[in-house]
Design an enzyme around this catalytic site. Structure first.
Site, short mmCIF file in Angstrom:
data_model
loop_
_atom_site.label_atom_id
_atom_site.label_comp_id
_atom_site.label_asym_id
_atom_site.label_seq_id
_atom_site.Cartn_x
_atom_site.Cartn_y
_atom_site.Cartn_z
N LYS A 1 -4.14 -7.20 15.57
CA LYS A 1 -4.02 -5.76 15.32
C LYS A 1 -5.37 -5.18 14.94
CE LYS A 1 -2.03 -2.66 11.99
NZ LYS A 1 -1.50 -2.52 10.67
N ARG B 1 -2.04 6.23 8.08
CA ARG B 1 -2.16 6.43 6.63
C ARG B 1 -1.64 7.79 6.22
NH1 ARG B 1 -7.75 2.98 5.92
NH2 ARG B 1 -6.79 1.05 6.64
N CYS C 1 0.80 -1.24 0.00
CA CYS C 1 0.00 0.00 0.00
C CYS C 1 0.83 1.28 0.00
CB CYS C 1 -1.02 0.01 1.13
SG CYS C 1 -0.32 -0.01 2.78
N TYR D 1 4.31 2.70 19.43
CA TYR D 1 5.01 3.96 19.21
C TYR D 1 5.48 4.57 20.53
CZ TYR D 1 2.82 3.24 14.71
OH TYR D 1 2.44 2.68 13.52
N LYS E 1 -5.77 -9.14 11.32
CA LYS E 1 -5.67 -7.70 11.14
C LYS E 1 -7.05 -7.19 10.73
CE LYS E 1 -3.45 -4.08 8.44
NZ LYS E 1 -2.35 -3.72 7.54
C1 PBG Z 1 0.02 -1.55 5.85
C2 PBG Z 1 -0.11 -1.31 7.31
C3 PBG Z 1 -1.01 -0.47 8.00
C4 PBG Z 1 -0.62 -0.51 9.33
C5 PBG Z 1 0.45 -1.37 9.43
N1 PBG Z 1 0.74 -1.87 8.18
C6 PBG Z 1 -2.10 0.38 7.48
C7 PBG Z 1 -3.31 -0.20 6.91
O1 PBG Z 1 -3.48 -1.42 6.81
O2 PBG Z 1 -4.16 0.58 6.50
C8 PBG Z 1 -1.26 0.28 10.46
C9 PBG Z 1 -0.32 0.63 11.59
C10 PBG Z 1 -0.83 1.69 12.51
O3 PBG Z 1 -1.96 2.20 12.39
O4 PBG Z 1 -0.06 2.04 13.42
N2 PBG Z 1 -0.96 -2.33 5.28
#
Ligand code: PBG
Length: 329
Positions: A248, A205, A122, A313, A195
């Site tokens: 997640k 994002r 992405c 973080y 996820k």
């Molecule tokens: C990539 C990805 C994302 C996150 C980790 N890897 C964004 C998404 O899936 O939209 C989110 C991490 C965060 O919000 O800290 N696909």
């Protein structure tokens, strides 16, 4: 017998007693710190929606990794922002891609740091979806080979662990086969197994410049209404060769962490995501919450639910608070 017969308060009387009977602990070694590397930058740039977090230029990130390692954070998770994007995310598997170059400088400066790479398209596709498109649909099987190429190029660059976050079906098996076929049989896979499609990724994002240009990720990321399905996702990723699994986000999915913990023996990682971080920072900045106490309670909650390690973080702040004696027992 006089009432009350039992007095749980007896074991809460002093800090030493409370520590003696504590069921959960949080160590610096449990924490994984995410970092954003931006190929277009010359100076670190603070991420507006994530106060205290930065996008790092390739030649500055190693300094930050050394700083956090000296504070006791031994594991990092890398995200790359490339200088160009296309329809298939081909800047993600170049030998001199942003993450590949960053791994080299990090390993040069801090060889013992555990470098985990996020494997996804992405950040590298113009349309911002996590796979290649067939019309407006994300094509599952055509994406697998591209993810495998990216994971292999990360391993070649020196990544210690690869972590696919795209949520395509079959990607763990495809990545495992690619690694094994190129002499990287010893590189572990941490799969983002459960996820969810989540509003809590909003700040990320912006940080990673990876918002989908149209639509959303609900045709590949999980539905927040489901928990049994998470167990299936985990089982399938393990069957395909995942070494560790992830749930997640963390806070709204503590039940999922608990259920996965009770079901599988492999290491379980929880991702305390960008929105969870930003909520705490905003409330603390407004004087509404005590930041240290709140972060402690959140991270302990995630561990109590069953996570072995937490991607957060807050990691360098936690390490510093511990060193400064500001982290309560
Ligand atoms: C990539 C990805 C994302 C996150 C980790 N890897 C964004 C998404 O899936 O939209 C989110 C991490 C965060 O919000 O800290 N696909």
């Amino acid at each position: 017998m006089p009432f009350p017969a039992t007095r749980p308060r007896r074991l809460r009387a002093t800090p030493a007693l409370r520590t003696l009977v504590a069921e959960t602990s949080l160590r610096k070694a449990d924490l994984i710190y995410p970092l954003f590397i931006d190929a277009r930058l010359r100076q670190p740039a603070e991420i507006a929606a994530m106060p205290g977090q930065y996008r790092w230029p390739i030649d500055r990130v190693a300094g930050e990794v050394v700083r956090v390692r000296e504070a006791g954070i031994a594991a990092i998770l890398l995200f790359g922002l490339p200088d160009w994007k296309d329809a298939t995310g081909s800047s993600s598997w170049l030998d001199d891609g942003v993450v590949q170059q960053a791994i080299a400088t990090i390993k040069g400066a801090s060889p013992e740091t555990i470098v985990i790479t996020d494997v996804c398209l992405c950040e590298y596709t113009e349309h911002g979806h996590c796979g290649v498109l067939d019309g407006e649909r994300v094509h599952n099987d055509a994406t697998l080979e591209l993810l495998a190429r990216q994971a292999l190029s990360h391993a070649r660059a020196g990544a210690d662990i690869v972590a696919p976050s795209d949520m395509m079906d079959g990607r763990v098996g495809a990545i495992r086969a690619a690694l094994d076929g190129a002499d990287y049989a010893d590189t572990p896979i941490l799969s983002y197994a459960a996820k969810y499609s989540s509003a809590f990724y909003g700040p990320f994002r912006d940080a990673a410049d990876s918002a989908p240009a149209f639509g959303d990720r609900r045709s590949y990321q999980m539905d927040p209404r489901n928990a049994r399905e998470a167990l299936r996702e985990v089982a399938e990723d393990l069957a395909e060769g995942a070494d560790m699994v992830m749930v997640k986000p963390a806070l709204a999915y503590l039940d999922v962490i608990r259920r996965v913990r009770e079901r599988v023996e492999v290491p379980l990682v929880a991702y305390n995501v960008s929105g969870e971080y930003s909520m705490v920072k905003a409330a603390a900045a407004a004087g509404m919450l005590d930041e240290i106490a709140t972060v402690r309670e959140i991270l302990l909650g995630v561990k109590r639910a069953g996570a072995d390690a937490i991607i957060t973080y807050h990691a360098p702040d936690v390490a510093r608070w511990m060193d400064e004696g500001r982290w309560p027992d």
